[in-house]
Design an enzyme around this catalytic site. Sequence first.
Site, mmCIF file in Angstrom:
data_model
loop_
_atom_site.group_PDB
_atom_site.id
_atom_site.type_symbol
_atom_site.label_atom_id
_atom_site.label_comp_id
_atom_site.label_asym_id
_atom_site.label_seq_id
_atom_site.Cartn_x
_atom_site.Cartn_y
_atom_site.Cartn_z
ATOM 1 N N ASP A 132 -1.364 -0.816 6.105
ATOM 2 C CA ASP A 132 -1.466 -0.296 7.470
ATOM 3 C C ASP A 132 -2.871 0.090 7.877
ATOM 4 O OD1 ASP A 132 -1.689 2.029 5.860
ATOM 5 O OD2 ASP A 132 -1.047 3.251 7.562
ATOM 6 N N ASP A 170 0.856 -1.180 0.000
ATOM 7 C CA ASP A 170 0.000 0.000 0.000
ATOM 8 C C ASP A 170 0.898 1.238 0.000
ATOM 9 O OD1 ASP A 170 -2.375 1.591 0.340
ATOM 10 O OD2 ASP A 170 -1.811 1.793 2.450
ATOM 11 N N ASP A 203 -6.956 -2.071 4.020
ATOM 12 C CA ASP A 203 -6.053 -3.116 3.551
ATOM 13 C C ASP A 203 -6.388 -4.481 4.147
ATOM 14 O OD1 ASP A 203 -4.421 -1.257 2.089
ATOM 15 O OD2 ASP A 203 -3.545 -0.633 4.000
#
Length: 788
Positions: free
Chosen positions: A676, A476, A680
């Site tokens: 994080d 990410d 996600d």
Amino acid sequence: MTMMHSLSLISEPTIDPVCGMTVDPSSSAGSYSHSGKTYHFCSRHCLEKFKANPERYTSGKHIEEGSCCSEATTGANASVAASGTQYTCPMHPEILRDAPGTCPKCGMALEPKFPHAGAEDTSELCDMTRRFGVSIVLTLPVFVLAMAPMISRVNLPHGLAIAGNWVGLIFSTPVVFWAGWPFFERAIQALRHRTSNMFTLIGLGTLAAWGYSTIATLAPNLVPTEFQDHHGVIRTYYEAASVIVTLVLLGQVLELRARRKTSDAIRSLLGLTPTTARRVNRDGTESDVPLGDVQVGDRLRVRPGEKVPVDGVLIEGSSAVDESMLTGEPLPVEKKRGDSAIGGTMNGNGSFIMEAQKVGSDTVLARIVQLVAESQRSRAPIQNLADIVAAWFVPAVVMVSVITFVLWAVFGSSPALAYALVNAVAVLIIACPCALGLATPMAVTVGVGRGAMAGILIKSADVLERMEKVDTVVVDKTGTLTEGKPRLVSLLPLGDHSESDLLQFAADLEQGSEHPLAAAILAGVKERGVNPRQVEGFESVPGKGVRGRIGGRLVALGNAAMMEAAGVRDLEELRTRADSLRQEGQTVVFVAVNEQPAGLLGIADPIKPTTSEAVKQLHAEGIRVIMLTGDNRATAEAVARKLGIDEVIAEVLPDQKAERIRQLLATGKVVAMAGDGVNDAPALAVADVGIAMGTGTDVAMESAGVTLVKGDLRGIARARRLSRATMKNVRQNLAFAFAYNLLGVPIAAGVLYPFFGLLLSPMIAAAAMSLSSVSVIANALRLRYVEV
């Protein structure tokens, strides 16, 4: 692919027409078409029965009694009431129960099939903890008495040695048959299903050690005098039986606690949704109602600082909504009439009325919860390998033991029956699963501890196993590659204006703004020691920016639309410079004074200082790095260019992230996903290895198998090196364990007796068993010093 579509791909459960078990078509043992309808089966046994006589099983009234699955949930009770919960086995998803328990096939604890926000059932953990505590208290004196004669210069009197056997019998019996009873139940369940598992090994080893010792204590005349020690006392193995049960109970307690962590991830997701909503009634009055009472079409007010209750569309008012938990975007999103709002997101300082469009299980957040739950259930634990080994190893050992007994009873020296019994027991004792059971847990325990010292938290053994095979890392952007906190990074003055002028104008105007960018700008000017001044005629223009009169000059600050509204001309140079900043991943704010361009402010989410080195380390390991983000493409590609990332997938929603991971998995890639945020979580659960930043959300950390405490991506390469070292150690340990069994079992059976007159007494068999365990432990402890 939308989340709705991805969820539609989940197979609907069907009923096995032979045994009545609820079967997931995607994991069924087989299917068969009859009269235009396809039936799915839990096992080949049921499939063959159906093929032989389809008409017998298509009436809908038959449930095969005594079939391989007769204990599973039947068609009559396959659908649990809405208030109930179904439980399934992670390794055998066709097993469905309406209450917690253990899998009748492998003995693993069943898990909830669908997440719920109710109180968690911890009865099994409490029961195992209680049994473990009692077993420790009772095992300790047995172990001390058994080990005392082996310690140099310690000679127990004959009477005390005899008494020690009786103490062992009295203390070990409740350990074996009360504390260890759940293992016998699981072994019996496996036997009823014509299979074997680790609990079969545990049950056999424990019963062999305890059974022989009990015979030696109650009927010592049956045991040859050759097996007496120098005190004339027959060696017993109560300590082996007790220690086996105690160690396995410890493993069960640790496993159940780890499973609670998995359910905590689901609860954290469910906790994002508020419990009530403020409904605007037809007469204009407002009232707080339980979230479950909200219906599609209801008008709901969302006040400042509240969470959006359900998915819907704004029909009145405006605000900035923090959607980072879903999209990963670090900046709140401006919402006005006609814009959509997502349940669970956090409203800012504004207030608005929305119309509910999706409620309950149809909301985006509910689907995320479902995706995480499905992904977590689909993971087979590493114990599967041990069960496969046990399926062959246990029957072979039992067969050897039986053959040993028969051969010695028929052809052995006098007393033949005693020799037959002792040698058969020696076979079972030396094949006791201590070393096999310790091979993986010891290496994993030490490896996980070594990882913790390096700032790498690893949730389970199967994560370590998969990590060494990872060839693709998906990351990410926000909060993973970057810091996740927007900052004022650029000042580009024009004309006679300086950077100090731009900072002063920003400080003056943004002090009264509620725009999401205002906080980043104000933090930036504060760091530079600029104090705001009084502004006259301050005006905030929604969706454009702010303006006011400062020291007699008209100052405007905002986007290009704000500049046009303020009558600013000659914006070409500003636009060119703004495009340049955007190419670097920055959000641009225009500044104008007295209708003339004055400069630009650039706001960006800075890349972490260690990220570039982390990407280089991953490339050095031969790993492909892919960025997967909900951020806009221009910003994502700008970051990727700076870091040398191989591929960029931008502007994706949470469910699409999970789907992209599935697509990579379908190509044969072994994928690790690093993120994080809550957005996600589904992708972290779907990936072979989920890696969470320790600086991120609790949900991400609970959904992932690996957590990097400091949020440093260099930990991925370290985790991979640790995985390789640990799995190499596991393979070495298994080799030690099997080597001892392959050499010890034939000797214990007496194959050397015709040639050398050598027999392996149960005492020597126990010593060999202990030596194999010591070898495994000593080898595993080397991991404490491995370089990561």
